[in-house]
Write a protein that holds these residues in place. Structure first.
Motif, short mmCIF file in Angstrom:
data_model
loop_
_atom_site.label_atom_id
_atom_site.label_comp_id
_atom_site.label_asym_id
_atom_site.label_seq_id
_atom_site.Cartn_x
_atom_site.Cartn_y
_atom_site.Cartn_z
N CYS A 442 85.51 -25.47 -20.05
CA CYS A 442 86.48 -25.44 -18.61
C CYS A 442 85.47 -24.83 -17.37
N LYS A 444 86.37 -22.19 -15.47
CA LYS A 444 86.68 -20.86 -15.53
C LYS A 444 85.33 -20.46 -16.78
N CYS A 445 85.68 -20.64 -17.83
CA CYS A 445 84.93 -19.74 -19.00
C CYS A 445 83.89 -20.72 -18.78
N CYS A 483 92.08 -25.06 -22.61
CA CYS A 483 90.46 -23.95 -22.55
C CYS A 483 91.67 -23.04 -24.00
N THR A 485 90.09 -20.06 -24.03
CA THR A 485 89.92 -18.59 -23.52
C THR A 485 91.18 -18.50 -22.98
N CYS A 486 90.78 -19.29 -21.87
CA CYS A 486 92.32 -18.47 -20.71
C CYS A 486 93.49 -19.89 -20.54
ZN ZN Z 1 88.93 -20.98 -19.78
#
Ligand code: ZN
Ligand code: ANZ
Length: 745
Positions: A442, A444-445, A483, A485-486
């Motif tokens: 990802c 971002k993550c 993702c 997570t996000c």
């Molecule tokens: Zn993410």
């Protein structure tokens, strides 16, 4: 009328009997002593070869023997089913790798059954099946949580035409197997397992492995390659290398520090890159180094080449200025990728110094009070006594190690260090037919593990496969995910695991193969460790080291208790024909299937066990195969002849036997004693067989057909059948019944 020996018929009957009675199903029983016998599982290449037959016959004989000793035996079988050959076959035959693999498994399973191996087939597994690989994906995510998994750039073979990564086997004379293009080295991000975190334990626990061949332990010991030394800093002289960090070198011989005349760094070293910025020549040299192969074995054989960076390093004790060279023999991945060179006492440094006219300064002598040593023809590489070394003069190498390390440590110029040759295990493969690495990238993550409820990450099986590159790279529905997570759009990892990953834990999975809720359950603690592991010496290092490592990882995950997976290891020798290894490429193979058709499985089993002890090479011989067949026929006739003349009730053996009767009885019991030791402890099945042949000869010439004569005769005949049953399970099963025994042998 006598029945004659018909292997095809009796083998089919006996195998049906085993199957109907679940004769080899293993059930945990804490009251009974267990014995876990395992032969390395095969790659489903299509057909069994003689090497397989030998390996699995050895395992089967040990299993059956241990069972007759009253143990609760587990002997499972499965398939190491991921790997490159399936991809190659898929291209050639236009079938998906999955289909090809499962068809091969079906074929080879039937072949194994035909050989009469006592497997608990209810525990069969195939590593390419999601029921298996989902657990290694799960386990990988646990290791990721623990920080035992990381991502790092590593070199791969890159085919610039097909735009794909090639496996080493796909690089032929430096060119891509498909495109023929010159292969390049390329650095890409890959996943690593921190096996180095277990280096110390992997080394130390070798001591527990009393049941392993010494040779294998030595190889593992060297592979881990522990060494004790000092990391020393050489600062860079300001004039040239302003703001450059000091060069750190790792040395196992700090006692030679006063003899350092230059510093050598790897082509990949930061300072080499810095030096190349203002020198075309240096840049060219570095580019040239990068083209040569990376393996250590190869580096040690290529011509030693170097170039002066014109940077100067400062000797940490004398303050002297010494040149910094880039040298192709310095490994980027070992120690700190730099060496303090002591040409008087290191042969490699000596050759380099001679070639480039660098000074040679001797500092170690053979005798305590000597002040010179001859290094005109070679380096003096032994340890000894210091001279030419200021206030360290007169110390032994060992004393100097400590004193010099101490002085450097107190001045902040060095630290004692333990180094391992062992590298972390790169598990990423840019291949299709493997277990998908359960990670998502990802923006971002960063790298996110696939959550447990989304496992397994299924490998798409119905694909078009042309071999140019992994089809996973082009499968949008595989790659594009959200993702975990996000929830932003993210990309799935397309690399698959090194196939050594699957074979690193299959031995444990057999113990809880039907559990679809957990990777392993408490039954593992009953069966593990494997009491006898059997396989080829070619696995002495990688497979056996990875399996030992995984065993410790699983233990530390709380999955089970034992420290080492394989208590005893037997490494079987090669099968040769006309002195050469039997192999497809040499075209000297013998097809086991043909042999079974002609002589039956018992003959094949007898031949491979009789021709040589298991660790030795086995030389193929048609006459020996026929000899085995003749012996079984003889045994058959011995029983049939006896049955014809047998009294209806064989009396029990009385206390007073005549001389001939006592002699036969004595011979029987000597044979039992020898065979027990040969099979159970020494694993010399050939001599166990020979002892039974001898006993059979005695029976042939035993003519006392009195009541007591028949009693001792029958006892000896039954003894032979019992002793040979692990090797000749079909014919012995039948003969045992022919002699009137009701329970199966
Ligand atoms: Zn993410
Ligand atoms: C000076 C020296 C003097 C060394 C001497 C040996 C003999 P092991 O035992 O395998 O750990 N070395 C260190 N890093 C290296 C690298 N990246 N590439 C190639 N060689 C490297 O080996 C440690 C020794 O290997 C070190 O000790 C270093 O050479 C070399 F008379 O330092 B020695």
């Amino acid at each position: 009328m006598q029945n004659s020996y018909n292997p095809q018929e009796i083998e089919r009957l006996v195998q049906n009997y085993w199957e109907e009675n679940h004769a080899f199903k293993a059930v945990e029983d804490s009251e009974q002593e267990k014995f876990y016998c395992l032969a390395m599982f095969p790659y489903p290449s299509g057909r069994l070869h003689m090497g397989h037959v030998r390996n699995y016959t050895i395992g089967d004989v040990i299993s059956r023997y241990q069972r007759m000793q009253g143990k609760n035996v587990l002997q499972p079988m499965g398939w190491d089913a991921f790997g490159l050959p399936a991809e190659n076959a898929a291209i050639k035959n236009k079938v998906p790798p999955a289909k090809w693999t499962y068809e091969n498994i079906d074929y080879m399973r039937a072949q194994l059954k035909r050989l009469g191996f006592a497997y608990d087939w209810s525990r069969e597994l195939a590593t390419c099946h999601p029921k298996y690989y989902r657990w290694e994906q799960w386990f990988f995510t646990k290791l990721f949580e623990k920080g035992l998994v990381y991502k790092k750039k590593a070199t791969v073979n890159w085919d610039p035409v097909d735009q794909t990564v090639l496996a080493n086997e796909q690089v032929i004379d430096g060119c891509g197997w498909r495109s023929g293009a010159v292969v390049e080295r390329k650095e890409i991000e890959q996943w690593f397992l921190k096996i180095t975190a277990y280096a110390e334990e992997l080394l130390k626990d070798l001591e527990k492995l009393d049941g392993w061949p010494e040779q294998v332990k030595v190889m593992q010991h060297n592979w881990v390659g522990r060494s004790e030394g000092v990391e020393i800093s050489f600062t860079i002289e300001k004039d040239h290398g302003e703001d450059q960090d000091a060069i750190k070198v790792y040395t196992t011989r700090p006692d030679t520090l006063m003899g350092v005349t230059y510093v050598a760094i790897a082509a990949e070293h930061k300072l080499a890159t810095f030096a190349a910025e203002c020198s075309k020549e240096i840049a060219e040299f570095i580019a040239c180094c990068k083209q040569t192969k990376v393996s250590e074995a190869e580096i040690s054989t290529v011509e030693k080449l170097g170039i002066d960076t014109s940077l100067l390093a400062i000797h940490p004790i004398t303050g002297e200025k010494i040149p910094v060279w880039i040298a192709n023999f310095v490994l980027a991945g070992y120690g700190s990728g730099a060496v303090m060179s002591v040409p008087a006492h290191d042969q490699r440094d000596w050759e380099f110094a001679k070639k480039y006219n660098l000074p040679i300064k001797p500092v170690i002598a053979e005798d305590k009070n000597a002040s010179k040593v001859d290094v005109s023809k070679n380096a003096f590489v032994e340890k000894g006594w210091l001279f030419n070394s200021a206030h360290f003069n007169g110390l032994s190498s060992q004393q100097a190690f400590e004193k010099i390390a101490e002085q450097l440590e107190s001045q902040g110029k060095g630290n004692k260090q333990v180094n391992y040759r062992l590298r972390d295990w790169g598990v990423s493969r840019q291949r299709y037919w493997g277990c998908p690495i359960p990670m998502i990238h990802c923006e971002k993550c960063g790298s996110v593990a696939v959550p447990e409820q989304d496992l397994p990450v299924l490998l798409p099986e119905n694909i078009d496969f042309d071999g140019a590159s992994s089809p996973l790279n082009n499968l949008a529905e595989f790659i594009n995910v959200n993702c975990p997570t996000c929830a932003a759009p993210a990309k799935r990892e397309t690399d698959t695991f090194d196939t050594f990953f699957e074979s690193s834990w299959y031995f444990a999975r057999y113990c809880s193969v039907d559990n679809n809720e957990m990777m392993l359950d408490e039954r593992v603690n009953y069966w593990m460790p494997v009491d006898q592991y059997i396989g080829g010496i070619e696995h002495a290092v990688l497979h056996l080291l990875y399996a030992r490592f995984f065993n410790k990882l699983m233990r530390d995950q709380g999955l089970y208790e034992c420290d080492e997976p394989f208590a005893n290891l037997l490494t079987q020798g090669m099968v040769l024909k006309d002195g050469a290894k039997m192999s497809k490429s040499k075209g000297n193979t013998v097809d086991p299937e043909e042999l079974i058709k002609k002589y039956g499985a018992d003959t094949v089993r007898l031949f491979v066990m009789f021709a040589a002890p298991p660790e030795h090479t086995l030389e193929w011989s048609d006459t020996a195969v026929e000899g085995s067949y003749r012996f079984i026929n003889k045994l058959w006739r011995l029983v049939e002849d006896y049955i014809e003349s047998k009294p209806n009730n064989v009396p029990s053996i009385s206390a007073d036997l005549n001389e001939g009767q006592s002699a036969l009885r004595r011979k029987l019991h000597e044979t039992i004693n020898k065979v027990t030791d040969d099979m159970g402890r020494r694993h010399t099945f050939n001599t166990a067989i020979a002892a039974n042949m001898e006993l059979a000869n005695e029976l042939q010439s035993f003519e006392d057909m009195s009541e007591q004569g028949k009693a001792v005769y029958q006892e000896a005949l039954q003894g032979i059948i019992l002793m040979l049953a692990p090797i000749l399970p079909h014919v012995c099963h039948v003969l045992w019944q022919r002699l009137g025994n009701e329970k199966a042998i």
